[in-house]
Write a protein that holds these residues in place. Structure first.
Motif, mmCIF file in Angstrom:
data_model
loop_
_atom_site.group_PDB
_atom_site.id
_atom_site.type_symbol
_atom_site.label_atom_id
_atom_site.label_comp_id
_atom_site.label_asym_id
_atom_site.label_seq_id
_atom_site.Cartn_x
_atom_site.Cartn_y
_atom_site.Cartn_z
ATOM 1 N N VAL A 79 47.378 49.878 47.901
ATOM 2 C CA VAL A 79 47.821 51.264 48.071
ATOM 3 C C VAL A 79 48.489 51.517 49.435
ATOM 4 N N PRO A 80 47.800 51.216 50.559
ATOM 5 C CA PRO A 80 48.457 51.534 51.836
ATOM 6 C C PRO A 80 49.713 50.692 52.080
ATOM 7 N N ALA A 81 49.687 49.434 51.668
ATOM 8 C CA ALA A 81 50.831 48.553 51.915
ATOM 9 C C ALA A 81 52.050 49.009 51.125
ATOM 10 N N LEU A 82 51.858 49.312 49.835
ATOM 11 C CA LEU A 82 52.985 49.729 48.994
ATOM 12 C C LEU A 82 53.494 51.111 49.381
ATOM 13 N N ALA A 83 52.582 51.948 49.919
ATOM 14 C CA ALA A 83 53.023 53.270 50.369
ATOM 15 C C ALA A 83 53.925 53.144 51.596
ATOM 16 N N LEU A 84 53.588 52.199 52.477
ATOM 17 C CA LEU A 84 54.349 52.065 53.728
ATOM 18 C C LEU A 84 55.588 51.191 53.581
ATOM 19 N N TYR A 85 55.420 50.063 52.896
ATOM 20 C CA TYR A 85 56.526 49.094 52.808
ATOM 21 C C TYR A 85 56.756 48.665 51.363
ATOM 22 N N PRO A 86 57.189 49.590 50.497
ATOM 23 C CA PRO A 86 57.361 49.253 49.075
ATOM 24 C C PRO A 86 58.437 48.185 48.870
ATOM 25 N N GLU A 87 59.409 48.129 49.787
ATOM 26 C CA GLU A 87 60.556 47.231 49.588
ATOM 27 C C GLU A 87 60.148 45.759 49.590
ATOM 28 N N ARG A 88 58.983 45.442 50.184
ATOM 29 C CA ARG A 88 58.599 44.020 50.187
ATOM 30 C C ARG A 88 58.123 43.554 48.823
ATOM 31 N N GLY A 89 57.761 44.517 47.990
ATOM 32 C CA GLY A 89 57.410 44.163 46.621
ATOM 33 C C GLY A 89 55.949 43.792 46.441
ATOM 34 N N ARG A 90 55.474 44.026 45.224
ATOM 35 C CA ARG A 90 54.072 43.877 44.910
ATOM 36 C C ARG A 90 53.586 42.425 45.041
ATOM 37 N N LYS A 91 54.408 41.481 44.619
ATOM 38 C CA LYS A 91 54.030 40.056 44.652
ATOM 39 C C LYS A 91 53.666 39.619 46.068
ATOM 40 N N LEU A 107 50.706 59.859 73.492
ATOM 41 C CA LEU A 107 51.923 59.054 73.425
ATOM 42 C C LEU A 107 51.574 57.651 72.963
ATOM 43 N N LEU A 108 52.372 57.129 72.032
ATOM 44 C CA LEU A 108 52.224 55.741 71.626
ATOM 45 C C LEU A 108 53.528 55.041 71.952
ATOM 46 N N ASN A 109 53.458 54.035 72.788
ATOM 47 C CA ASN A 109 54.658 53.338 73.269
ATOM 48 C C ASN A 109 55.713 54.347 73.734
ATOM 49 N N GLY A 110 55.239 55.381 74.442
ATOM 50 C CA GLY A 110 56.144 56.358 75.032
ATOM 51 C C GLY A 110 56.583 57.482 74.107
ATOM 52 N N ARG A 111 56.237 57.376 72.819
ATOM 53 C CA ARG A 111 56.653 58.419 71.882
ATOM 54 C C ARG A 111 55.481 59.329 71.539
ATOM 55 N N SER A 112 55.770 60.621 71.467
ATOM 56 C CA SER A 112 54.719 61.591 71.203
ATOM 57 C C SER A 112 54.263 61.499 69.748
ATOM 58 N N ILE A 113 52.955 61.286 69.541
ATOM 59 C CA ILE A 113 52.423 61.249 68.169
ATOM 60 C C ILE A 113 51.426 62.378 67.923
ATOM 61 N N GLY A 114 51.235 63.236 68.931
ATOM 62 C CA GLY A 114 50.199 64.274 68.864
ATOM 63 C C GLY A 114 50.368 65.242 67.711
ATOM 64 N N ASN A 115 51.591 65.435 67.243
ATOM 65 C CA ASN A 115 51.784 66.413 66.172
ATOM 66 C C ASN A 115 52.092 65.776 64.821
ATOM 67 N N LEU A 116 51.905 64.453 64.741
ATOM 68 C CA LEU A 116 52.157 63.777 63.458
ATOM 69 C C LEU A 116 50.957 63.909 62.530
ATOM 70 N N GLN A 117 51.227 63.884 61.226
ATOM 71 C CA GLN A 117 50.164 63.822 60.226
ATOM 72 C C GLN A 117 49.627 62.392 60.170
ATOM 73 N N ALA A 118 48.399 62.266 59.621
ATOM 74 C CA ALA A 118 47.716 60.971 59.627
ATOM 75 C C ALA A 118 48.565 59.837 59.025
ATOM 76 N N ASN A 119 49.243 60.095 57.897
ATOM 77 C CA ASN A 119 50.014 59.003 57.262
ATOM 78 C C ASN A 119 51.161 58.523 58.153
ATOM 79 N N ASN A 120 51.692 59.416 58.977
ATOM 80 C CA ASN A 120 52.771 59.006 59.875
ATOM 81 C C ASN A 120 52.249 58.269 61.110
ATOM 82 N N VAL A 121 51.046 58.616 61.543
ATOM 83 C CA VAL A 121 50.452 57.882 62.661
ATOM 84 C C VAL A 121 50.251 56.427 62.245
ATOM 85 N N VAL A 122 49.831 56.200 61.013
ATOM 86 C CA VAL A 122 49.668 54.837 60.484
ATOM 87 C C VAL A 122 51.001 54.088 60.559
ATOM 88 N N ARG A 123 52.060 54.782 60.194
ATOM 89 C CA ARG A 123 53.404 54.212 60.241
ATOM 90 C C ARG A 123 53.794 53.752 61.650
#
Ligand code: ADP
Ligand code: MG
Length: 242
Positions: free
Chosen positions: A100-112, A60-76
């Motif tokens: 790469v990881p930043a744009l994959a997770l939060y593309p809306e903030r923009g590359r700049k 559990l992370l902050n009370g939510r189950s993460i045991g069955n998440l894939q690695a990219n979602n655990v990062v999220r």
């Protein structure tokens, strides 16, 4: 941040790598994870990080189950990690690897915005001058620093580092040491696997010791250091190596 691991079991064929591990890490604790070779340290980090799913038990992370998440979602969810063997994209530049990881997770903030942030992080890691170099041209230690930079780009609450000091030049070791203490002081939690006893005893507020998939000690370094079970586990390991 609260990570709660409840009776986690992980098997590989006939081998039970984790025997029902329970562990809680909260606030901005800095926890060292030690234990002889093959005791299950990397498996525990991989299971928390979503590389493996537990065969049974809960994470559990902050009370939510993460045991069955894939690695990219655990990062999220706010868990960043580095690997025992760095995994940078060798044919990309340092800057591209950072984005790469930043744009994959939060593309809306923009590359700049992310480029600016990447340069701040690279500067902190004394690597800004290398930003246009290909990752493949970096030394092993610099690749470890790059990974530490990449996980900061995902804005984690918990950072899990697998052997951050292994095979690293002493000068870069100092930079990594400083990275850990600075980021920790900013309120982030750490789970650090290390064989470098000097560093891990100095850094950790709490040491968790694994042996054959079980936690055999958990406490302040000064106490764990003198624990008979821990001393025995390490002596057994040396006897096998000899
Ligand atoms: P540590 O990191 O403490 O050295 P590991 O977690 O890598 O230990 O390994 C724990 C046990 O699980 C070992 O017996 C190892 O051989 C086994 N193991 C780890 N990963 C795998 C895998 N992917 N497939 C099969 N066995 C594995
Ligand atoms: Mg390992």
């Amino acid at each position: 941040m609260e990570l709660e691991i409840q009776r986690v079991v992980k098997r590989f064929g006939g081998i039970q790598a984790l025997n029902g591990i329970s562990l809680r890490i909260s606030g901005n604790e800095l926890v060292g994870l030690i234990g002889p070779n093959g005791s299950g340290k990397t498996t525990l980090v991989n299971t928390i990080g979503g590389v493996y799913q537990p065969d049974s038990g809960k994470i559990l992370l902050n009370g939510r189950s993460i045991g069955n998440l894939q690695a990219n979602n655990v990062v999220r969810y706010g868990v960043g990690r580095t690997f025992q063997v760095p995994r940078a994209f060798r044919r990309m530049t340092v800057m591209e690897n950072m984005l790469v990881p930043a744009l994959a997770l939060y593309p809306e903030r923009g590359r700049k915005v992310w480029e600016k942030r990447a340069r701040e992080v690279l500067d902190f890691l004394t690597m800004d001058h290398l930003r246009n170099d290909y990752a493949r041209s970096l030394s092993g230690g610099q690749q470890k620093l790059l990974e530490l930079g990449q996980i900061l780009m995902t804005e984690p609450e918990l950072l899990m580092l697998d052997e951050p000091f292994a095979g690293v030049h002493p000068r870069l070791m100092e930079t990594i040491f400083e990275y850990i203490t600075t980021v920790h002081a900013q309120g982030k939690a750490f789970l650090i696997i290390s064989h470098d006893m000097n560093s891990i005893f100095t850094l950790s507020q709490r040491l968790v010791v694994l042996s054959y998939g079980d936690i055999i000690a958990d406490g302040p370094p000064e106490v764990v250091k003198h624990d008979e079970g821990v001393i025995k586990a390490y002596l057994g390991d040396e006897a096998e190596d000899a």
